[in-house]
Design an enzyme around this catalytic site. Structure first.
Site, PDB file in Angstrom:
ATOM      1  N   ASN A  42       0.346  -1.284   0.024  1.00 43.95           N
ATOM      2  CA  ASN A  42      -0.413   0.161   0.304  1.00 43.95           C
ATOM      3  C   ASN A  42       1.239   1.171  -0.222  1.00 43.95           C
ATOM      4  O   ASN A  42       1.772   1.397   0.519  1.00 43.95           O
ATOM      5  CB  ASN A  42      -0.802  -0.395   1.145  1.00 43.95           C
ATOM      6  CG  ASN A  42      -0.479   0.108   2.553  1.00 43.95           C
ATOM      7  OD1 ASN A  42       0.820  -1.307   2.431  1.00 43.95           O
ATOM      8  ND2 ASN A  42      -1.345   0.560   3.581  1.00 43.95           N
ATOM      9  N   GLU A  55      -2.948  -5.092  -2.960  1.00 38.98           N
ATOM     10  CA  GLU A  55      -3.099  -5.601  -4.144  1.00 38.98           C
ATOM     11  C   GLU A  55      -3.545  -4.596  -5.314  1.00 38.98           C
ATOM     12  O   GLU A  55      -3.090  -5.211  -6.791  1.00 38.98           O
ATOM     13  CB  GLU A  55      -4.736  -5.722  -3.524  1.00 38.98           C
ATOM     14  CG  GLU A  55      -4.654  -6.629  -2.194  1.00 38.98           C
ATOM     15  CD  GLU A  55      -5.257  -6.195  -1.038  1.00 38.98           C
ATOM     16  OE1 GLU A  55      -4.547  -5.247  -0.979  1.00 38.98           O
ATOM     17  OE2 GLU A  55      -5.580  -6.689  -0.042  1.00 38.98           O
ATOM     18  N   CYS A  95     -10.391  -4.205  -4.748  1.00 46.69           N
ATOM     19  CA  CYS A  95      -9.200  -5.142  -4.758  1.00 46.69           C
ATOM     20  C   CYS A  95      -9.297  -5.681  -5.306  1.00 46.69           C
ATOM     21  O   CYS A  95      -9.250  -6.978  -6.503  1.00 46.69           O
ATOM     22  CB  CYS A  95      -8.645  -4.817  -4.092  1.00 46.69           C
ATOM     23  SG  CYS A  95      -7.376  -3.030  -3.064  1.00 46.69           S
TER      24      CYS A  95
HETATM   25  N1  THU Z   1      -5.352  -1.561   2.777  1.00 46.22           N
HETATM   26  C1  THU Z   1      -4.975  -2.654   1.402  1.00 46.22           C
HETATM   27  O1  THU Z   1      -3.193  -2.791   1.179  1.00 46.22           O
HETATM   28  N2  THU Z   1      -5.106  -3.438   0.844  1.00 46.22           N
HETATM   29  C2  THU Z   1      -6.563  -3.909   1.235  1.00 46.22           C
HETATM   30  O2  THU Z   1      -7.071  -4.433   0.564  1.00 46.22           O
HETATM   31  C3  THU Z   1      -6.929  -3.057   2.778  1.00 46.22           C
HETATM   32  C4  THU Z   1      -6.326  -1.355   2.877  1.00 46.22           C
HETATM   33  C5  THU Z   1      -4.582  -0.204   2.688  1.00 46.22           C
HETATM   34  C6  THU Z   1      -5.175   1.081   2.731  1.00 46.22           C
HETATM   35  C7  THU Z   1      -4.137   2.093   3.235  1.00 46.22           C
HETATM   36  O3  THU Z   1      -2.802   1.965   3.058  1.00 46.22           O
HETATM   37  C8  THU Z   1      -4.147   1.301   4.233  1.00 46.22           C
HETATM   38  O4  THU Z   1      -4.638  -0.611   4.226  1.00 46.22           O
HETATM   39  C9  THU Z   1      -5.675   1.214   5.635  1.00 46.22           C
HETATM   40  O5  THU Z   1      -6.740   0.884   5.353  1.00 46.22           O
END
Ligand code: THU
Length: 137
Positions: A42, A55, A95
């Site tokens: 992320n 993702e 995602c």
């Molecule tokens: N996040 C992801 O990377 N994948 C997910 O499926 C859910 C959320 C990240 C986005 C953000 O940077 C942090 O987790 C909190 O929401």
């Protein structure tokens, strides 16, 4: 590739997470049919809404490199430092829909892990039933 190996890739991907605002660090490892693994993390932004999930980072990296035949993804996420998390980080709805664009939902495997040996496995069909996809257009 073994599930454990793909999870290890996701843990490594998580080390690159840029999450100074939420503190929730996520790594993903996307397995292509040819055996290649594409990592994603992320990437947050001071303008919060611009943050991108691990993702989707992995999917967009892969597609932009010419890969589109995905068979599995491993996801590891949480607030903890280190290689273990206390929760299963299920992929968000956005995602799931982006993964659906490039996969066969009944066959694509989503591995959600807290450590290399502690994980759950679903098909994308289980996580996103009755989905809308490219063949609907
Ligand atoms: N996040 C992801 O990377 N994948 C997910 O499926 C859910 C959320 C990240 C986005 C953000 O940077 C942090 O987790 C909190 O929401």
């Amino acid at each position: 590739m073994k599930n454990e190996e793909l999870i290890r890739e996701a843990i490594e991907a998580r080390h690159a997470s840029y999450a100074p605002y939420s503190g929730f660090k996520v790594g993903a490892a996307l397995l292509n049919k040819d055996g290649r693994v594409i990592r994603g993390c992320n990437v947050e932004n001071a303008s919060y809404g611009l943050s991108n999930c691990a993702e989707r980072t992995a999917v967009f990296k892969a597609v932009s490199e010419g890969l589109r035949d995905f068979v599995a993804i491993a996801i590891v996420g949480g607030r903890e430092e280190g290689d273990q998390t206390s929760e299963y980080a299920y992929p968000c709805g956005a995602c799931r829909q982006v993964l659906r664009e490039f996969t066969i939902p009944e066959a694509f495997r989503v591995i959600i892990a807290r450590s290399v040996t502690d994980y759950e496995e679903y098909t994308l069909e289980e996580l996103l039933p009755h989905s809308f996809g490219p063949k609907n257009l």
